[in-house]
Design an enzyme around this catalytic site. Structure first.
Site, PDB file in Angstrom:
ATOM      1  N   ASN A 105       0.803  -1.237   0.000  1.00  0.00           N
ATOM      2  CA  ASN A 105       0.000   0.000   0.000  1.00  0.00           C
ATOM      3  C   ASN A 105       0.832   1.282   0.000  1.00  0.00           C
ATOM      4  OD1 ASN A 105       0.735  -0.568   2.644  1.00  0.00           O
ATOM      5  ND2 ASN A 105      -1.089   0.361   3.501  1.00  0.00           N
ATOM      6  N   GLY A 146       1.408 -11.618   9.986  1.00  0.00           N
ATOM      7  CA  GLY A 146       2.165 -11.182  11.165  1.00  0.00           C
ATOM      8  C   GLY A 146       2.239 -12.278  12.222  1.00  0.00           C
ATOM      9  N   GLU A 197      -2.772 -11.854   9.784  1.00  0.00           N
ATOM     10  CA  GLU A 197      -2.565 -13.303   9.618  1.00  0.00           C
ATOM     11  C   GLU A 197      -1.088 -13.599   9.368  1.00  0.00           C
ATOM     12  OE1 GLU A 197      -4.776 -11.478   7.704  1.00  0.00           O
ATOM     13  OE2 GLU A 197      -6.266 -11.921   9.247  1.00  0.00           O
ATOM     14  N   GLU A 254     -11.060  -5.297   8.876  1.00  0.00           N
ATOM     15  CA  GLU A 254     -10.332  -4.332   8.055  1.00  0.00           C
ATOM     16  C   GLU A 254     -10.687  -4.578   6.594  1.00  0.00           C
ATOM     17  OE1 GLU A 254      -6.038  -4.804   7.578  1.00  0.00           O
ATOM     18  OE2 GLU A 254      -5.821  -2.669   7.978  1.00  0.00           O
ATOM     19  N   GLU A 289       7.768   2.054  14.776  1.00  0.00           N
ATOM     20  CA  GLU A 289       8.568   2.580  13.675  1.00  0.00           C
ATOM     21  C   GLU A 289       8.646   4.095  13.867  1.00  0.00           C
ATOM     22  OE1 GLU A 289       9.983   0.708  11.470  1.00  0.00           O
ATOM     23  OE2 GLU A 289       8.788  -1.105  11.262  1.00  0.00           O
ATOM     24  N   CYS A 326      -3.347   1.146   6.500  1.00  0.00           N
ATOM     25  CA  CYS A 326      -3.478   0.520   7.811  1.00  0.00           C
ATOM     26  C   CYS A 326      -4.113   1.498   8.782  1.00  0.00           C
ATOM     27  CB  CYS A 326      -2.112   0.110   8.325  1.00  0.00           C
ATOM     28  SG  CYS A 326      -0.952   1.478   8.352  1.00  0.00           S
ATOM     29  N   GLU A 344       3.954  -4.405  12.290  1.00  0.00           N
ATOM     30  CA  GLU A 344       3.068  -3.260  12.032  1.00  0.00           C
ATOM     31  C   GLU A 344       1.908  -3.809  11.229  1.00  0.00           C
ATOM     32  OE1 GLU A 344       3.331  -0.198  13.139  1.00  0.00           O
ATOM     33  OE2 GLU A 344       5.299  -0.367  14.061  1.00  0.00           O
ATOM     34  N   LYS A 376      12.250  -7.452   1.450  1.00  0.00           N
ATOM     35  CA  LYS A 376      11.359  -8.171   0.540  1.00  0.00           C
ATOM     36  C   LYS A 376      10.097  -7.339   0.337  1.00  0.00           C
ATOM     37  CE  LYS A 376       8.068 -11.095   0.656  1.00  0.00           C
ATOM     38  NZ  LYS A 376       7.418 -10.601  -0.571  1.00  0.00           N
ATOM     39  N   GLY A 418       2.357  -5.554   7.448  1.00  0.00           N
ATOM     40  CA  GLY A 418       1.421  -6.283   6.598  1.00  0.00           C
ATOM     41  C   GLY A 418       0.215  -6.731   7.396  1.00  0.00           C
TER      42      GLY A 418
HETATM   43  P1  NAD Z   1       0.377  -9.206   3.516  1.00  0.00           P
HETATM   44  O1  NAD Z   1       0.492  -9.603   4.938  1.00  0.00           O
HETATM   45  O2  NAD Z   1      -0.400 -10.065   2.605  1.00  0.00           O
HETATM   46  O3  NAD Z   1       1.818  -9.087   2.866  1.00  0.00           O
HETATM   47  C1  NAD Z   1       2.833  -8.259   3.435  1.00  0.00           C
HETATM   48  C2  NAD Z   1       4.187  -8.810   3.031  1.00  0.00           C
HETATM   49  O4  NAD Z   1       4.364 -10.090   3.636  1.00  0.00           O
HETATM   50  C3  NAD Z   1       4.362  -9.030   1.525  1.00  0.00           C
HETATM   51  O5  NAD Z   1       5.679  -8.656   1.165  1.00  0.00           O
HETATM   52  C4  NAD Z   1       4.146 -10.528   1.381  1.00  0.00           C
HETATM   53  O6  NAD Z   1       4.784 -11.075   0.254  1.00  0.00           O
HETATM   54  C5  NAD Z   1       4.783 -11.031   2.660  1.00  0.00           C
HETATM   55  N1  NAD Z   1       4.338 -12.368   3.091  1.00  0.00           N
HETATM   56  C6  NAD Z   1       3.156 -12.984   2.814  1.00  0.00           C
HETATM   57  N2  NAD Z   1       3.129 -14.204   3.398  1.00  0.00           N
HETATM   58  C7  NAD Z   1       4.293 -14.362   4.066  1.00  0.00           C
HETATM   59  C8  NAD Z   1       4.839 -15.397   4.877  1.00  0.00           C
HETATM   60  N3  NAD Z   1       4.178 -16.533   5.112  1.00  0.00           N
HETATM   61  N4  NAD Z   1       6.067 -15.202   5.407  1.00  0.00           N
HETATM   62  C9  NAD Z   1       6.749 -14.050   5.194  1.00  0.00           C
HETATM   63  N5  NAD Z   1       6.282 -13.035   4.432  1.00  0.00           N
HETATM   64  C10 NAD Z   1       5.063 -13.185   3.873  1.00  0.00           C
HETATM   65  O7  NAD Z   1      -0.163  -7.681   3.548  1.00  0.00           O
HETATM   66  P2  NAD Z   1      -0.561  -6.774   2.303  1.00  0.00           P
HETATM   67  O8  NAD Z   1      -1.840  -7.307   1.752  1.00  0.00           O
HETATM   68  O9  NAD Z   1       0.611  -6.586   1.399  1.00  0.00           O
HETATM   69  O10 NAD Z   1      -0.799  -5.368   3.039  1.00  0.00           O
HETATM   70  C11 NAD Z   1      -1.989  -5.018   3.623  1.00  0.00           C
HETATM   71  C12 NAD Z   1      -1.924  -5.199   5.127  1.00  0.00           C
HETATM   72  O11 NAD Z   1      -0.812  -4.489   5.671  1.00  0.00           O
HETATM   73  C13 NAD Z   1      -3.138  -4.622   5.829  1.00  0.00           C
HETATM   74  O12 NAD Z   1      -3.580  -5.495   6.827  1.00  0.00           O
HETATM   75  C14 NAD Z   1      -2.600  -3.330   6.451  1.00  0.00           C
HETATM   76  O13 NAD Z   1      -3.318  -2.873   7.543  1.00  0.00           O
HETATM   77  C15 NAD Z   1      -1.203  -3.714   6.792  1.00  0.00           C
HETATM   78  N6  NAD Z   1      -0.357  -2.519   6.922  1.00  0.00           N
HETATM   79  C16 NAD Z   1       0.067  -2.116   8.180  1.00  0.00           C
HETATM   80  C17 NAD Z   1       0.828  -0.952   8.323  1.00  0.00           C
HETATM   81  C18 NAD Z   1       1.276  -0.440   9.680  1.00  0.00           C
HETATM   82  O14 NAD Z   1       2.180   0.393   9.744  1.00  0.00           O
HETATM   83  N7  NAD Z   1       0.683  -0.894  10.779  1.00  0.00           N
HETATM   84  C19 NAD Z   1       1.171  -0.216   7.194  1.00  0.00           C
HETATM   85  C20 NAD Z   1       0.723  -0.670   5.950  1.00  0.00           C
HETATM   86  C21 NAD Z   1      -0.031  -1.831   5.827  1.00  0.00           C
END
Ligand code: NAD
Length: 491
Positions: free
Chosen positions: A156, A237, A235, A389, A466, A288, A254, A179, A232
């Protein structure tokens, strides 16, 4: 603006050079505004992940950690300046790949540049304490870099969130493997090349595109890795925390949010309407920290929803590069379908649709992932649209009568990332700031953050911080040194 100005293919960036995928795999990147092919990017696997860690480890041992902090400061500051100078180029790349309006991409790029400058300023101030202890002893602490740090980023804010965790890690003397999300790797790959130009030694920053399950998990589990910074979904996380726990490896998480934007009846309602609008429709709601729950005092509810929906209907929707566009497409078709699914669910659960609720179908938008700015009213706190969300341009509105009810609604969430309070009354503002269970509270402004202010969540919004001066703590460890200097005891 078209994709013809981009390279056709992007390689991985490891050890200071472009590296092809060992298995010859690549991903095709689409422009979210029209689904045209932008470019391809090499996709790495476990082999490349191990190689990236090896290069980062070599770079850690060959001088970046021991370098004078002032040297690291100069390199990072130069990198921040270069990024500012190339803000137009990086913004175009972000908009083509992620979809957001150019104005937003530029804000993100300049935020990343400023983060680098801010953390550069801290690079020679990583210091310990001298601690008084009894007897003829001197005790002091030193703060040492931790080693190879892994950074996993979402789609995002592809560049801004990558730089947000990389900057303090590098400032403290660590090396890094980043990554980015597979959907949006272009600015991260371009950034790695820029870092080399700024004088960052080879191997200090490695960027690896690849599936989370394979590349992400290999990185998290590699015994040479010192820490994992993850931004991210909840789940993923949880999965990362579980994997990291096997190695007692520190993580920052995060994660998501369902942030409340609380409007009291005494607020400047015009100003509040603009804040609530941007709090949910910037980045097409893919934030987020989106203020995705409007919690509004019942006595002004209808007037406020009227103002808000009028503003929402006027938002100019279109490809991010067109002048005046205020809301771009969602990042992918999947994301669009997910969001439309929530809209359907909201209606079937009985919430009142005030505006929006469909794909945006104006001529020229049919091929893109556009969704209308959508507002639901009369929602119940137990509905999916009030709890989950959505990560799209969908606002859920709930009404309250008393301050206590407003706080109860605001805190009725498994998340606790951001929050907004709109009031002219100073004591209401401070009371709310004290009662809200969230990592960040913003009064009469939304959304807002700075490189020098901490960003992090309560509850399931995450662990760790952060931005800000304390972000450095995660990337250093404290060593205590005790020195006995008394005369040897006589026998
Ligand atoms: P995501 O969790 O699907 O992916 C995030 C990253 O994790 C990607 O690079 C993905 O390839 C990687 N990933 C996926 N599965 C993995 C695994 N099993 N092991 C290691 N890495 C893996 O999230 P998204 O769809 O890219 O982003 C949206 C989410 O991120 C939303 O829930 C949003 O709230 C959150 N977000 C949080 C913040 C914050 O600062 N709190 C900021 C931005 C986005």
């Amino acid at each position: 603006m078209s994709s013809t100005e981009l390279p056709k293919h992007y390689e991985l960036f490891i050890g200071g050079r472009e590296v092809p995928s060992s298995k010859g795999e690549k991903t095709t990147l689409l422009n979210p505004a029209n689904r045209a092919v932008l470019a391809t990017a090499a996709v790495g696997g476990a082999e490349e992940a191990r190689y990236a860690v090896e290069e980062a480890e070599r770079a850690f041992r060959s001088g970046w950690a021991e370098a004078d902090g002032a040297h690291r400061a100069r390199v990072l500051f130069r990198l921040g300046q270069l990024l500012s100078e190339r803000a137009e180029e990086f913004s175009r790349l972000e908009t083509l790949n992620q979809g957001k309006p150019l104005r937003e991409s530029k804000t993100d790029v300049l935020f990343a540049a400023r983060t680098l400058e801010y953390m550069a300023g801290l690079a020679d101030k990583v210091q310990g304490d001298s601690i008084p202890v009894p007897g003829e002893r001197m005790d002091y602490t030193v703060r040492e870099p931790i080693g190879v740090t892994v950074h996993i980023a979402p789609w995002n804010y592809p560049l801004q969130l990558s730089v947000r965790s990389l900057a303090p890690a590098l400032a403290a003397g660590n090396t890094a493997v980043l990554k980015p999300a597979t959907l949006t790797p272009l600015t991260a790959l371009a950034f790695a090349r820029l870092a080399k130009e700024a004088g960052l030694p080879d191997g200090v920053l490695n960027v690896l595109v690849g599936p989370g399950r394979e590349v992400g998990e290999t990185l998290v589990e590699d015994p040479r890795v010192a820490s994992v910074s993850f931004t991210g979904s909840l789940e993923v996380g949880k999965r990362i925390m579980e994997l990291a726990s096997r190695h007692v490896r520190p993580v920052t998480l995060e994660l998501g949010g369902k942030s409340p934007n609380i409007v009291f009846a005494d607020a400047d309602l015009d100003r509040a309407a603009r804040g609530v609008l941007y709090g949910i429709f910037l980045n097409a709601g893919q934030m987020c920290w989106a203020g995705s729950r409007l919690i509004v005092q019942r006595s002004v509810q209808e007037a406020f929803l009227g103002k808000l929906s009028e503003l929402a209907r006027k938002l100019k929707i279109g490809p991010g590069w067109e002048p005046g566009v205020e809301m771009g497409p969602l990042v992918s078709e999947d994301q669009m379908q997910r969001v439309l699914g929530y809209v359907e669910k909201g209606q079937s659960e009985g919430a009142r649709l005030v505006t929006g609720g469909h794909r945006a179908g104006a001529p020229g938008l049919e091929k893109g992932n556009f969704v209308e700015p959508t507002i639901f009213a009369d929602a119940r706190p137990d509905m999916a649209i009030s709890r989950e969300e959505i990560f799209g341009p969908v606002l859920t509105s709930l009404a309250f009568d008393t301050f206590e009810e407003a706080m109860a609604l605001a805190n009725d969430s498994t998340y606790g990332l951001f929050s907004g309070v709109w009031t002219k009354d100073l004591s209401t503002a401070h009371r709310a700031a004290r009662h809200i269970q969230a990592g960040m509270v913003s009064v009469n402004e939304y959304p807002v953050t700075f490189p020098q202010t901490p960003f992090g969540g309560y509850k399931q919004s995450g662990i760790g911080w952060e931005q800000g001066i304390h972000a450095l703590d995660f990337y250093t460890r404290t060593k205590n040194v005790n020195v006995f200097f008394g005369a040897p005891r006589k026998k």
